[in-house]
Design an enzyme around this catalytic site. Structure first.
Site, PDB file in Angstrom:
ATOM      1  CE  LYS A  20       0.528  -0.310  -7.730  1.00  0.00           C
ATOM      2  NZ  LYS A  20      -0.658  -0.268  -6.860  1.00  0.00           N
ATOM      3  CG  ASN A  21      -1.889   2.915  -8.412  1.00  0.00           C
ATOM      4  OD1 ASN A  21      -1.863   1.680  -8.261  1.00  0.00           O
ATOM      5  ND2 ASN A  21      -1.279   3.742  -7.597  1.00  0.00           N
ATOM      6  NE  ARG A  89      -8.191   0.898  -0.553  1.00  0.00           N
ATOM      7  CZ  ARG A  89      -8.970   1.146   0.486  1.00  0.00           C
ATOM      8  NH1 ARG A  89      -9.068   0.288   1.470  1.00  0.00           N
ATOM      9  NH2 ARG A  89      -9.680   2.260   0.551  1.00  0.00           N
ATOM     10  CB  CYS A 113       0.594  -1.420   0.782  1.00  0.00           C
ATOM     11  SG  CYS A 113       1.591  -1.994  -0.601  1.00  0.00           S
ATOM     12  NE  ARG A 118      -4.622   1.401   1.619  1.00  0.00           N
ATOM     13  CZ  ARG A 118      -3.983   1.141   0.475  1.00  0.00           C
ATOM     14  NH1 ARG A 118      -3.184   0.086   0.397  1.00  0.00           N
ATOM     15  NH2 ARG A 118      -4.189   1.899  -0.587  1.00  0.00           N
ATOM     16  CB  ILE A 120     -14.014  -0.199   1.765  1.00  0.00           C
ATOM     17  CG1 ILE A 120     -14.717  -1.243   2.642  1.00  0.00           C
ATOM     18  CG2 ILE A 120     -12.683  -0.726   1.236  1.00  0.00           C
ATOM     19  CD1 ILE A 120     -15.131  -2.506   1.897  1.00  0.00           C
ATOM     20  CG  ASP A 303       1.279   6.191  -4.222  1.00  0.00           C
ATOM     21  OD1 ASP A 303       0.541   5.888  -5.169  1.00  0.00           O
ATOM     22  OD2 ASP A 303       0.959   5.999  -3.027  1.00  0.00           O
ATOM     23  CB  ILE A 325      -2.468  10.402   1.952  1.00  0.00           C
ATOM     24  CG1 ILE A 325      -2.251  11.703   1.182  1.00  0.00           C
ATOM     25  CG2 ILE A 325      -3.503   9.488   1.303  1.00  0.00           C
ATOM     26  CD1 ILE A 325      -3.503  12.547   1.034  1.00  0.00           C
ATOM     27  NE  ARG A 395       0.560  -5.567  -4.367  1.00  0.00           N
ATOM     28  CZ  ARG A 395      -0.154  -4.865  -3.488  1.00  0.00           C
ATOM     29  NH1 ARG A 395       0.215  -4.815  -2.225  1.00  0.00           N
ATOM     30  NH2 ARG A 395      -1.242  -4.212  -3.861  1.00  0.00           N
TER      31      ARG A 395
HETATM   32  C1  EPZ Z   1      -5.009   4.765  -4.362  1.00  0.00           C
HETATM   33  O1  EPZ Z   1      -5.311   4.063  -3.173  1.00  0.00           O
HETATM   34  C2  EPZ Z   1      -3.703   4.172  -4.858  1.00  0.00           C
HETATM   35  N1  EPZ Z   1      -3.902   2.754  -5.119  1.00  0.00           N
HETATM   36  C3  EPZ Z   1      -2.627   4.353  -3.799  1.00  0.00           C
HETATM   37  O2  EPZ Z   1      -1.396   3.844  -4.323  1.00  0.00           O
HETATM   38  C4  EPZ Z   1      -2.462   5.838  -3.509  1.00  0.00           C
HETATM   39  O3  EPZ Z   1      -1.504   6.005  -2.469  1.00  0.00           O
HETATM   40  C5  EPZ Z   1      -3.806   6.426  -3.077  1.00  0.00           C
HETATM   41  O4  EPZ Z   1      -4.793   6.172  -4.089  1.00  0.00           O
HETATM   42  C6  EPZ Z   1      -3.728   7.932  -2.852  1.00  0.00           C
HETATM   43  O5  EPZ Z   1      -3.291   8.547  -4.015  1.00  0.00           O
HETATM   44  C7  EPZ Z   1      -4.486   2.368  -6.279  1.00  0.00           C
HETATM   45  O6  EPZ Z   1      -4.876   3.177  -7.100  1.00  0.00           O
HETATM   46  C8  EPZ Z   1      -4.616   0.892  -6.494  1.00  0.00           C
HETATM   47  P1  EPZ Z   1      -7.674   6.625  -1.254  1.00  0.00           P
HETATM   48  P2  EPZ Z   1      -6.759   4.236  -2.462  1.00  0.00           P
HETATM   49  O7  EPZ Z   1      -8.988   5.953  -1.294  1.00  0.00           O
HETATM   50  O8  EPZ Z   1      -7.805   4.348  -3.507  1.00  0.00           O
HETATM   51  C9  EPZ Z   1      -8.902   6.894   3.298  1.00  0.00           C
HETATM   52  C10 EPZ Z   1       0.494   2.464  -4.394  1.00  0.00           C
HETATM   53  O9  EPZ Z   1       1.524   2.388  -3.714  1.00  0.00           O
HETATM   54  N2  EPZ Z   1     -10.140   6.217   2.889  1.00  0.00           N
HETATM   55  O10 EPZ Z   1      -7.482   7.919  -1.993  1.00  0.00           O
HETATM   56  O11 EPZ Z   1      -6.897   3.189  -1.450  1.00  0.00           O
HETATM   57  C11 EPZ Z   1      -7.714   5.945   3.247  1.00  0.00           C
HETATM   58  O12 EPZ Z   1      -7.643   5.196   4.441  1.00  0.00           O
HETATM   59  C12 EPZ Z   1      -0.835   2.669  -3.706  1.00  0.00           C
HETATM   60  O13 EPZ Z   1       0.452   2.390  -5.653  1.00  0.00           O
HETATM   61  C13 EPZ Z   1     -11.161   6.070   3.810  1.00  0.00           C
HETATM   62  O14 EPZ Z   1     -11.044   6.507   4.952  1.00  0.00           O
HETATM   63  O15 EPZ Z   1      -6.544   5.641  -1.757  1.00  0.00           O
HETATM   64  C14 EPZ Z   1      -6.544   6.871   3.101  1.00  0.00           C
HETATM   65  O16 EPZ Z   1      -6.183   7.387   4.360  1.00  0.00           O
HETATM   66  C15 EPZ Z   1      -0.701   2.814  -2.210  1.00  0.00           C
HETATM   67  N3  EPZ Z   1     -12.288   5.415   3.453  1.00  0.00           N
HETATM   68  C16 EPZ Z   1      -7.113   8.010   2.246  1.00  0.00           C
HETATM   69  O17 EPZ Z   1      -8.550   7.912   2.351  1.00  0.00           O
HETATM   70  C17 EPZ Z   1     -12.464   4.911   2.187  1.00  0.00           C
HETATM   71  O18 EPZ Z   1     -13.540   4.324   1.908  1.00  0.00           O
HETATM   72  C18 EPZ Z   1      -6.722   7.918   0.792  1.00  0.00           C
HETATM   73  O19 EPZ Z   1      -7.248   6.751   0.288  1.00  0.00           O
HETATM   74  C19 EPZ Z   1     -11.415   5.068   1.256  1.00  0.00           C
HETATM   75  C20 EPZ Z   1     -10.267   5.727   1.617  1.00  0.00           C
END
Ligand code: EPZ
Length: 417
Positions: A20-21, A89, A113, A118, A120, A303, A325, A395
């Site tokens: 998916k990701n 997301r 989720c 979360r 950006i 995850d 995380i 999902r």
């Molecule tokens: C991706 O989410 C995955 N989703 C998530 O899988 C996965 O848990 C995550 O990466 C970590 O491996 C998809 O690929 C669609 P991050 P993402 O940006 O990109 C903070 C699942 O169940 N952060 O690495 O959102 C954030 O709040 C999902 O399949 C900021 O602060 O993860 C988090 O604490 C859940 N500011 C940490 O970084 C930002 O601008 C990790 O987020 C972006 C992120």
């Protein structure tokens, strides 16, 4: 809604779905390419359906043929409706692709989720480094880069997966060179880079902490096979583990599984990896998984934390989890506790005292992987477990009820109306 009658011992073999990701950023990448992209091994998931709706809204022609997804990229619109943005997301990564093609974009912050805040901010600050003007007004992001995307040096304060993917998508057709420092190293980023390079991109270092992107004029669509879903794989491994089962998974990338092997071996499972397959055989009584600390790849993935906690719930001894995380990724502990698990949560730390057996109960999924954890627990619980909120699970898991039933689980899936 899903009803599971346990306990049941799982055995047999299963082919693991496409990731998916990886599929989601790949579809954003298809938007960048002229002509047709064919994605093979594309999972049948509601998040992928949402991404297809976004592409169609933007002007692309998309059609599914089984697990092949054919995208004819043309873009006639630079706005994504709120209803589509809110569903997941990863909708945010379409922003960089739209800007690259249209030099302007309008969308609202994404959904996804509820795992804590979360934000950006890394996505927005990265786009600004590439010369994009971003205005936040009335809950919408109004973005423009009349002169196009300009390559830049971007250092991420956290190795965000989404922000790294977003930067690659924005910069691959930008002017000049972009360097991403402290980039995420997840395998999905390598999959995206491999696809875009095959389309004519010049991306170097994907999978490492420093990625260099030399912008190119144009990309041309091509065929690509989506990588196997490593989190779906670990979910079925956990299902085999808690049921004392013996399951063979086909179509796995065993390299991606390595960071997740230790809890299975510590709990007494035997895992044999060979080529694109993996076999797991579990003891009747699991031991504790001891210590799980979630980290960016190649650390233990966040995850996988919920489904491994379901293993720990019935593992003999004490297991300690540290979720580094996301701020709120223990919502599955409520359902597990209702099923008789003994879990104490203090901030980032969860301490799990294994119990001999869980009991079936009525529980509710609050997010995708938490829902999967409740399903795993229901497989080994004595009695009937009724799981509401399985639309979260749809999902990310293709036909999980049917696949578990083929392995011997007693599962009834009721489509939500
Ligand atoms: C991706 O989410 C995955 N989703 C998530 O899988 C996965 O848990 C995550 O990466 C970590 O491996 C998809 O690929 C669609 P991050 P993402 O940006 O990109 C903070 C699942 O169940 N952060 O690495 O959102 C954030 O709040 C999902 O399949 C900021 O602060 O993860 C988090 O604490 C859940 N500011 C940490 O970084 C930002 O601008 C990790 O987020 C972006 C992120």
């Amino acid at each position: 809604m899903m009803i599971i009658d346990g306990p049941a011992r799982l055995s047999g073999e299963l082919s693991v779905q496409g990731a998916k990701n990886s599929t989601l950023p790949l579809l954003a990448g298809a938007l960048l390419c002229k002509g047709q992209t064919v994605l093979h091994n594309c999972p049948d998931l509601s998040d992928v359906d949402t991404a297809i709706e976004i592409l169609r809204h933007l002007g692309c022609v998309c059609r599914r043929e089984g697990h092949d997804l054919i995208v004819d990229s043309s873009i006639t619109c630079h706005e994504i409706p709120e209803e589509l943005m809110r569903r997941m997301r990863s909708s945010i990564v379409f922003l960089g692709a739209i800007l690259s093609r249209c030099k302007e974009a309008r969308l609202c912050p994404p959904g996804g989720c509820e795992l804590g805040p979360r934000p950006i901010d890394l996505h927005i600050s990265s786009l600004r480094r590439l010369g994009v003007q971003v205005k936040e007004c009335g809950g919408w992001l109004e973005c423009s880069c009349p002169g196009g995307i300009n390559g830049a040096y971007v250092s991420l304060s956290f190795p965000s997966v989404g922000a790294t993917e977003h930067l690659i998508l924005a910069a691959v057709c930008g002017k000049g060179t972009t360097i991403i420092a402290n980039a995420a190293r997840e395998p999905e980023i390598c999959d995206l880079s491999e696809y875009l390079n095959r389309c004519g991109g010049r991306i170097y270092g994907a999978g490492e902490s420093c990625i260099i992107i030399d912008g190119v004029e144009e990309l041309y669509g091509c065929e690509h096979r989506v990588m196997p879903d490593r989190i779906a794989a670990v979910t079925y491994m956990a299902a085999a583990a808690v049921t004392g089962g013996n399951v063979t998974l086909r179509d796995v990338d065993n390299t991606h599984i390595l960071p997740m092997l230790s809890p299975f071996e510590e709990s007494g499972c035997q895992v044999r990896q060979l080529g694109g397959s993996l076999n797991i055989s579990a003891p009747r009584q699991l031991s504790a998984v001891r210590h799980i600390r979630t980290m960016p790849y190649p650390g233990f993935p966040t995850d996988a934390q919920p489904v491994v906690m379901s293993m720990a719930a019935v593992g003999e001894g004490t297991s300690v989890f540290v979720e580094n995380i996301f701020e709120n990724r223990y919502r599955h502990t409520e359902g597990l506790t209702r099923m008789g698990a003994r879990i104490k949560v203090e901030g980032k730390v969860a301490v799990v005292e294994g119990v001999p057996e869980l009991s079936g109960a009525a529980v509710e999924a609050a997010d995708l992987r938490g829902g999967a954890a409740l399903i795993v627990a229901g497989l080994c619980a004595r009695g009937s477990t009724r799981i509401e909120g399985t639309e979260f699970v749809k999902r990310g898991y293709e036909d999980i009820g049917e696949k578990l039933a083929l392995l011997g689980a007693r599962v009834k899936v009721f489509e939500s109306c």
